[in-house]
Design a protein around this motif. Structure first.
Motif, PDB file in Angstrom:
ATOM      1  N   ALA A 100       0.966  -1.209   0.039  1.00  0.00           N
ATOM      2  CA  ALA A 100      -0.039   0.112   0.116  1.00  0.00           C
ATOM      3  C   ALA A 100       0.776   1.058  -0.108  1.00  0.00           C
ATOM      4  O   ALA A 100       0.443   2.343  -0.584  1.00  0.00           O
ATOM      5  CB  ALA A 100      -1.067   0.097   1.034  1.00  0.00           C
ATOM      6  N   THR A 101       2.013   1.239   0.893  1.00  0.00           N
ATOM      7  CA  THR A 101       2.795   2.430   0.871  1.00  0.00           C
ATOM      8  C   THR A 101       3.675   2.511  -0.540  1.00  0.00           C
ATOM      9  O   THR A 101       3.710   3.558  -0.983  1.00  0.00           O
ATOM     10  CB  THR A 101       3.743   2.219   1.967  1.00  0.00           C
ATOM     11  OG1 THR A 101       3.217   2.094   3.316  1.00  0.00           O
ATOM     12  CG2 THR A 101       4.735   3.183   1.833  1.00  0.00           C
ATOM     13  N   ARG A 102       4.007   1.453  -1.254  1.00  0.00           N
ATOM     14  CA  ARG A 102       4.544   1.641  -2.483  1.00  0.00           C
ATOM     15  C   ARG A 102       3.662   2.003  -3.607  1.00  0.00           C
ATOM     16  O   ARG A 102       4.017   2.875  -4.313  1.00  0.00           O
ATOM     17  CB  ARG A 102       5.054  -0.079  -2.855  1.00  0.00           C
ATOM     18  CG  ARG A 102       5.775   0.161  -4.082  1.00  0.00           C
ATOM     19  CD  ARG A 102       6.214  -1.401  -4.510  1.00  0.00           C
ATOM     20  NE  ARG A 102       6.627  -1.338  -5.821  1.00  0.00           N
ATOM     21  CZ  ARG A 102       7.080  -2.551  -6.484  1.00  0.00           C
ATOM     22  NH1 ARG A 102       7.372  -3.715  -5.885  1.00  0.00           N
ATOM     23  NH2 ARG A 102       7.432  -2.390  -7.832  1.00  0.00           N
ATOM     24  N   ALA A 103       2.455   1.737  -3.417  1.00  0.00           N
ATOM     25  CA  ALA A 103       1.548   2.075  -4.449  1.00  0.00           C
ATOM     26  C   ALA A 103       1.123   3.792  -4.430  1.00  0.00           C
ATOM     27  O   ALA A 103       1.040   4.429  -5.162  1.00  0.00           O
ATOM     28  CB  ALA A 103       0.219   1.312  -4.416  1.00  0.00           C
ATOM     29  N   ILE A 113      11.944   5.902  -2.205  1.00  0.00           N
ATOM     30  CA  ILE A 113      11.578   6.036  -0.869  1.00  0.00           C
ATOM     31  C   ILE A 113      12.826   5.644  -0.045  1.00  0.00           C
ATOM     32  O   ILE A 113      13.484   4.675  -0.310  1.00  0.00           O
ATOM     33  CB  ILE A 113      10.523   4.687  -0.307  1.00  0.00           C
ATOM     34  CG1 ILE A 113       9.325   4.821  -1.259  1.00  0.00           C
ATOM     35  CG2 ILE A 113      10.195   4.800   1.098  1.00  0.00           C
ATOM     36  CD1 ILE A 113       8.201   3.513  -1.092  1.00  0.00           C
ATOM     37  N   ASN A 114      13.115   6.793   1.137  1.00  0.00           N
ATOM     38  CA  ASN A 114      14.225   6.844   1.695  1.00  0.00           C
ATOM     39  C   ASN A 114      13.758   6.010   3.279  1.00  0.00           C
ATOM     40  O   ASN A 114      12.966   6.522   3.749  1.00  0.00           O
ATOM     41  CB  ASN A 114      14.859   8.105   2.014  1.00  0.00           C
ATOM     42  CG  ASN A 114      16.043   8.017   2.931  1.00  0.00           C
ATOM     43  OD1 ASN A 114      17.121   7.610   2.542  1.00  0.00           O
ATOM     44  ND2 ASN A 114      15.677   8.376   4.142  1.00  0.00           N
ATOM     45  N   ALA A 115      14.763   5.017   3.578  1.00  0.00           N
ATOM     46  CA  ALA A 115      14.458   4.784   4.979  1.00  0.00           C
ATOM     47  C   ALA A 115      15.985   4.977   5.607  1.00  0.00           C
ATOM     48  O   ALA A 115      17.096   4.636   5.065  1.00  0.00           O
ATOM     49  CB  ALA A 115      14.364   3.051   5.038  1.00  0.00           C
ATOM     50  N   LYS A 130      14.803  -6.951   2.954  1.00  0.00           N
ATOM     51  CA  LYS A 130      13.651  -7.927   2.254  1.00  0.00           C
ATOM     52  C   LYS A 130      12.855  -7.199   1.359  1.00  0.00           C
ATOM     53  O   LYS A 130      12.472  -7.893   0.336  1.00  0.00           O
ATOM     54  CB  LYS A 130      13.067  -8.616   3.621  1.00  0.00           C
ATOM     55  CG  LYS A 130      11.983  -9.643   3.195  1.00  0.00           C
ATOM     56  CD  LYS A 130      11.300 -10.080   4.260  1.00  0.00           C
ATOM     57  CE  LYS A 130       9.937 -10.726   4.141  1.00  0.00           C
ATOM     58  NZ  LYS A 130       9.227 -11.188   5.430  1.00  0.00           N
ATOM     59  N   MET A 131      12.466  -5.889   1.686  1.00  0.00           N
ATOM     60  CA  MET A 131      11.478  -5.316   0.951  1.00  0.00           C
ATOM     61  C   MET A 131      12.177  -4.613  -0.405  1.00  0.00           C
ATOM     62  O   MET A 131      11.359  -4.332  -1.217  1.00  0.00           O
ATOM     63  CB  MET A 131      10.872  -4.028   1.701  1.00  0.00           C
ATOM     64  CG  MET A 131       9.847  -4.366   2.890  1.00  0.00           C
ATOM     65  SD  MET A 131       8.606  -5.516   2.365  1.00  0.00           S
ATOM     66  CE  MET A 131       9.024  -7.202   2.790  1.00  0.00           C
ATOM     67  N   GLY A 132      13.395  -4.765  -0.524  1.00  0.00           N
ATOM     68  CA  GLY A 132      14.250  -4.539  -1.617  1.00  0.00           C
ATOM     69  C   GLY A 132      14.910  -3.172  -1.665  1.00  0.00           C
ATOM     70  O   GLY A 132      15.453  -2.712  -2.655  1.00  0.00           O
ATOM     71  N   PHE A 157      14.589   2.579  -1.965  1.00  0.00           N
ATOM     72  CA  PHE A 157      13.757   1.816  -2.790  1.00  0.00           C
ATOM     73  C   PHE A 157      13.487   2.671  -4.071  1.00  0.00           C
ATOM     74  O   PHE A 157      12.640   3.815  -3.791  1.00  0.00           O
ATOM     75  CB  PHE A 157      12.315   1.492  -2.140  1.00  0.00           C
ATOM     76  CG  PHE A 157      11.794   0.381  -2.892  1.00  0.00           C
ATOM     77  CD1 PHE A 157      11.980  -0.940  -2.839  1.00  0.00           C
ATOM     78  CD2 PHE A 157      10.553   0.744  -3.828  1.00  0.00           C
ATOM     79  CE1 PHE A 157      11.138  -1.816  -3.518  1.00  0.00           C
ATOM     80  CE2 PHE A 157       9.756  -0.016  -4.266  1.00  0.00           C
ATOM     81  CZ  PHE A 157       9.938  -1.447  -4.349  1.00  0.00           C
ATOM     82  N   ARG A 158      13.776   2.001  -5.062  1.00  0.00           N
ATOM     83  CA  ARG A 158      13.450   2.959  -6.381  1.00  0.00           C
ATOM     84  C   ARG A 158      11.960   2.503  -6.853  1.00  0.00           C
ATOM     85  O   ARG A 158      11.655   1.379  -6.971  1.00  0.00           O
ATOM     86  CB  ARG A 158      14.238   2.770  -7.271  1.00  0.00           C
ATOM     87  CG  ARG A 158      14.113   3.388  -8.687  1.00  0.00           C
ATOM     88  CD  ARG A 158      15.182   3.108  -9.698  1.00  0.00           C
ATOM     89  NE  ARG A 158      14.983   3.859 -11.054  1.00  0.00           N
ATOM     90  CZ  ARG A 158      15.313   5.134 -10.945  1.00  0.00           C
ATOM     91  NH1 ARG A 158      15.900   5.834  -9.950  1.00  0.00           N
ATOM     92  NH2 ARG A 158      14.792   5.775 -11.993  1.00  0.00           N
ATOM     93  N   ILE A 159      11.194   3.662  -6.936  1.00  0.00           N
ATOM     94  CA  ILE A 159       9.778   3.263  -7.492  1.00  0.00           C
ATOM     95  C   ILE A 159      10.126   3.435  -8.942  1.00  0.00           C
ATOM     96  O   ILE A 159      10.353   4.497  -9.560  1.00  0.00           O
ATOM     97  CB  ILE A 159       8.611   4.249  -7.078  1.00  0.00           C
ATOM     98  CG1 ILE A 159       8.516   4.782  -5.600  1.00  0.00           C
ATOM     99  CG2 ILE A 159       7.529   4.098  -7.800  1.00  0.00           C
ATOM    100  CD1 ILE A 159       8.206   3.321  -4.891  1.00  0.00           C
ATOM    101  N   ASP A 160       9.721   2.169  -9.696  1.00  0.00           N
ATOM    102  CA  ASP A 160      10.021   2.081 -11.094  1.00  0.00           C
ATOM    103  C   ASP A 160       9.116   2.812 -11.929  1.00  0.00           C
ATOM    104  O   ASP A 160       7.746   2.858 -11.592  1.00  0.00           O
ATOM    105  CB  ASP A 160      10.192   0.818 -11.700  1.00  0.00           C
ATOM    106  CG  ASP A 160       9.008  -0.188 -11.505  1.00  0.00           C
ATOM    107  OD1 ASP A 160       8.872  -0.910 -10.626  1.00  0.00           O
ATOM    108  OD2 ASP A 160       8.339   0.123 -12.782  1.00  0.00           O
TER     109      ASP A 160
END
Length: 169
Positions: A100-103, A113-115, A130-132, A157-160
Motif C-alpha cells: 500500500a505504501t509503495r502504491a 522511498i528513503n529509510a 527484504k522489501m528491496g 527503494f526505487r519506484i520504477d
C-alpha cells in the motif's frame, strides 16, 4: 490482516503503540514519547506526512507505515517509517503494509522511498533489505540523547516508472 489509510481517530491507539517501542529503546531514532496530537501531526495530518497506512488484526491496530517529507528530503524522495506492535507481536505487519505504501508512493510521483535505520536495529535493517531497499549512505556516529554514538544506515527503494503509471491504492 486488513490494511487501510490511517485517520485522525487512529492517533491515540497508534501513539500508544509507538510509545511502547520508543520506551523499549534500541530500534527507533525517536527517543521521546509522542502525545496523541503530536502523533497525528507527525504521521497522519500534519504539514509533512504524505500518507500513513495501518494494519488491523483482531479489531486492533498492530502497526503502521508512513511516508513523509519531514527533514526536507531531495525532490522525488520521501521518508518511510514502519512500526509494529511489540506485544502481542503479529508477524508480517511490515510486509503487509509495504504494498500500500509503495502504491501510494507511485501515485505521488515519487522516485525513491528513503529509510534511515539505526545500525543497531538488526530487525529493521533486515526488513528493509527484504522489501528491496538498497544501502546508499551511512551517517556515522549520530549521538542519541544520552550521547551514545550510533550510525544510521540510509537505504532507498526505487519506484520504477512502469509501476508509477499503473499504481492504485
Amino acid at each position: 490482516m486488513h490494511i487501510r489509510r490511517a485517520v485522525s481517530t487512529d492517533a491515540e491507539e497508534l501513539s500508544s503503540l509507538l510509545n511502547e517501542i520508543i520506551l523499549a529503546g534500541g530500534t527507533t531514532a525517536l527517543e521521546t514519547p509522542l502525545s496523541t496530537a503530536e502523533f497525528a501531526d507527525w504521521f497522519i495530518d500534519g504539514e509533512f506526512p504524505l500518507t500513513c497506512h495501518v494494519a488491523e488484526h483482531d479489531l486492533s491496530l498492530v502497526g503502521f507505515q508512513s511516508l513523509s517529507l519531514y527533514g526536507d528530503p531531495p525532490k522525488g524522495f520521501a521518508d518511510i517509517a514502519t512500526f509494529a506492535r511489540m506485544s502481542p507481536r503479529t508477524p508480517g505487519v511490515g510486509s503487509a503494509l509495504f504494498p500500500a505504501t509503495r502504491a501510494a508512493a507511485g501515485e505521488l510521483g515519487l522516485e525513491f522511498i528513503n529509510a534511515t535505520i539505526r545500525a543497531d536495529n538488526v530487525s529493521g535493517l533486515g526488513y528493509y533489505a527484504k522489501m528491496g531497499f538498497e544501502t546508499y549512505d551511512r551517517l556515522v556516529q549520530v549521538p542519541l540523547q544520552d550521547g551514545t554514538p550510533v550510525d544510521r544506515i540510509k537505504k532507498r527503494f526505487r519506484i520504477d516508472a512502469g509501476y508509477r503509471a499503473t499504481a492504485h491504492s
